[in-house]
Enzyme design. Structure first.
Site, PDB file in Angstrom:
ATOM      1  N   ASP A 101       0.802  -1.217   0.000  1.00 30.17           N
ATOM      2  CA  ASP A 101       0.000   0.000   0.000  1.00 30.17           C
ATOM      3  C   ASP A 101       0.833   1.263   0.000  1.00 30.17           C
ATOM      4  O   ASP A 101       1.669   1.463   0.873  1.00 30.17           O
ATOM      5  CB  ASP A 101      -0.911  -0.012   1.225  1.00 30.17           C
TER       6      ASP A 101
ATOM      7  N   ASP B 282      -4.031   6.667  -4.655  1.00 33.58           N
ATOM      8  CA  ASP B 282      -3.918   5.588  -3.672  1.00 33.58           C
ATOM      9  C   ASP B 282      -4.052   4.214  -4.300  1.00 33.58           C
ATOM     10  O   ASP B 282      -5.133   3.819  -4.721  1.00 33.58           O
ATOM     11  CB  ASP B 282      -4.995   5.780  -2.601  1.00 33.58           C
TER      12      ASP B 282
END
EC number: 3.4.23.35
Length: 587
Positions: free
Chosen positions: A63, A287
């Site tokens: 991530d 993201d």
């Protein structure tokens, strides 16, 4: 069960971009490291890392929106009995009996007692909680991580002795100031060099920067290169933009991987019809841990309306009749110096069964805009955390390994061949308006402009709950706040350790960054700024009100940004990969 639930698949909307395969690290000191990304179930990316001595293979979520590396311990009593975990009867947590609820059979776990290189750290407790109520709780340690036979020592990570999060672990590579080291009992209250920082201090890379290429949604693989770009992975020019500081009154430098979008629209290239939704400068978070795309409701409604999708209050998602003829329809994200085109096919969520509705992969938010995987698959993105820069280009889906051309990113952030963007960056929020046509050069007809909104009407229009496909999900996972572990559609924005109470919200964030050797980190004695948030300033949105009473201690879960002199609090779920009824993208 409604029609859309028949069409949806139970998926983990934690598009935490997990690394699945790792390629060779150049061993000639050329300063870059490449990971191959495996697109699992057409929804997320995942990887297997070798940890400890002898090595233990763990598959972890990858991530860009978080900063901590943590893994699930093999003794986690919340796992249902299976071969990957120890079996404990009558286990307790915080004085209450543990009721096993997680099926860990498909997960890999870690046992520190089997590793000779594990070192326990007495610096405090490791703890992360997510907006959906799940958490990971344990201790800090250091360990050796092996990548393709190359050992990287002393990686600090969390060992979750207790975890209700349905993931094996997370490898976060964001800014250290997003680390979960503040805001909870026993917290170490000190930032540490995370994974990308260690790559630099170990001289594996020269700069804390990496390029992301997710590839076409149906390709199955993508890649991320630390310290370099791959010129074969994009088409056209690569433009370099400054990151924007979404919280200028709280921190002195960017804490999120955000930049400025200058406009947004959609067009049907076959019919020549197009519409500009906004030309107002706005901060957007890029993201990889967010599956869908989040936008303020006034913009999300326009995006959905272009393809005749309507919002279902029951399902918490925009729906439209299936099958969808995607044709030559595309959405265009205008960054001033270039536009990134996203085909409609990337935004359609297909039904599990025939005769159902399709879903539209855009979710309304209070005021945040998060460009998740459905956008990133069409873009080539370079994140430079040392120099606070983001470079963008249109992704080249026809790239091959044969055409690979790696070029190192310089320590000052310069990239050979890249152009410096001239577009003015965002600084303050303004009402969404359309003052020009981003398609003016096409000569095609345009739908009527979106009328200007006043500050008050904009707040009213955007003050709605962000939902996943399941209205019962408290988190958003477009962001994975533990729902990205919040990751549903969500905004996984965060800026510091957050502790919320019913009458006050305190946000602690380091306001300065200092160099520690070759590792850029906040100084341990840097002054945290507190942001006091009173009831009179909070939004009346019931979903926000509900979360404002939830004691959240993780930075990634709540985002604050002044909007027209009103502070809107948005709960983001990050890292909570949650099984929810979400539709599967159609490509």
């Amino acid at each position: 069960m409604s029609a859309i639930n028949h069409l949806c698949l139970k998926l983990i909307l934690a598009s935490f971009a997990i690394i699945n395969t790792i390629t060779a690290l150049t061993n000639d000191g050329t300063g870059h490291l490449e990971f191959l990304l495996q697109h699992e179930e057409e929804m997320y990316y995942a990887t297997t890392l070798d940890i400890g001595t002898p090595s233990q293979s763990l598959t972890v979520l990858f991530d860009t929106g978080s900063a901590d590396f943590w893994v699930m311990d093999s003794s986690n009593p919340f796992c249902l009995p299976n071969s990957n975990t120890s079996s404990y009867s009558n286990a307790t947590y915080n004085g209450e009996e543990v009721k096993p609820s997680i099926d860990c059979r498909s997960m890999s776990t870690y046992n520190e007692h089997r590793s000779s290189t594990y070192q326990y750290l007495e610096n405090g407790r490791f703890y992360i909680t997510y907006a959906d109520g799940t958490f990971a709780d344990g201790s800090w340690g250091t360990e050796t991580v092996s990548i393709n036979g190359i050992d990287i020592p002393n990686i600090q990570f969390g060992v979750a002795k207790y975890a209700t999060t349905p993931v094996s672990g997370v490898l976060g590579i964001g800014f250290p100031r997003r680390e979960s080291v503040k805001g909870y009992e026993g917290a170490p209250n000190e930032y540490y060099p995370n994974f990308p920082q260690i790559l630099k201090s170990e001289k594996i890379i020269d700069v804390v920067a990496y390029s992301l290429f997710l590839n076409s949604p149906d390709s199955g693989t993508g890649s991320i290169v630390f310290g370099a770009i791959d010129e074969s992975k994009f088409s056209g020019d690569l433009f370099t933009f400054p990151m924007v500081n979404e919280y200028p009154t709280i921190v002195d430098a960017p804490a999120t991987l955000a930049m400025t979008i200058q406009g947004l629209g959609a067009q049907n290239k076959s019919s020549c019809e197009h519409e500009t939704f906004t030309t107002t400068k706005y901060p957007v978070l890029l993201d990889s841990g967010t599956s869908l795309l989040n936008a303020p409701k006034v913009i999300a409604d326009k995006m959905a309306s272009f393809v005749n999708a309507s919002y279902s209050e029951e399902e918490g998602i925009y729906i439209l009749d299936c099958p969808v003829s995607v044709g030559d329809v595309e959405y265009n994200f205008d960054f001033g110096d270039l536009q990134i085109s996203v085909p409609l096919s990337s935004l359609i969520l297909s039904p599990e069964t025939e005769g159902s509705y399709c879903g539209f992969a855009v979710q309304p938010t209070n005021d945040s805009m998060v460009l998740g995987d459905v956008f990133l698959s069409s873009a080539y993105v370079v994140f430079d955390l040392d120099n606070y820069k983001i470079s963008l280009a249109q992704a080249n889906w026809n790239a091959s390994e044969v055409s690979k051309k790696l070029v190192n990113i310089q320590t000052d952030g310069s990239i050979s061949g890249a152009k410096i963007a001239t577009a003015e960056p965002w600084s303050t929020n303004e009402p969404f308006t359309v003052t020009s046509d981003i398609y003016s050069s096409t000569g095609c007809k345009s739908r009527p402009f979106l009328q200007s909104s006043t500050a008050s009407s904009l707040i009213a229009e955007t003050n709605v709950q962000s939902r996943n496909c399941s209205t019962k999900m408290p988190g958003t996972r477009s962001t994975t706040v533990l729902s990205k572990p919040t990751q549903n559609s969500a905004m996984h924005q965060s800026t510091g350790a957050v502790t919320q109470t019913s009458n006050e919200t305190k946000l602690e964030l380091s306001s300065t960054m200092a160099n520690s050797g070759s590792v850029s980190l906040p100084t341990s004695n840097s002054i945290d700024k507190e942001f006091e948030h009173s009831k009179s300033q909070t939004t009346s949105d019931p979903s926000v009100a509900e979360h404002s009473t939830f004691n959240q201690t993780f930075v990634h879960e709540t985002k604050y940004r002044p909007t027209h002199k009103t502070v809107i609090t948005e709960t983001v779920t990050k890292y909570s990969t949650v099984l929810i009824n979400v539709c599967k993208p159609t490509y």
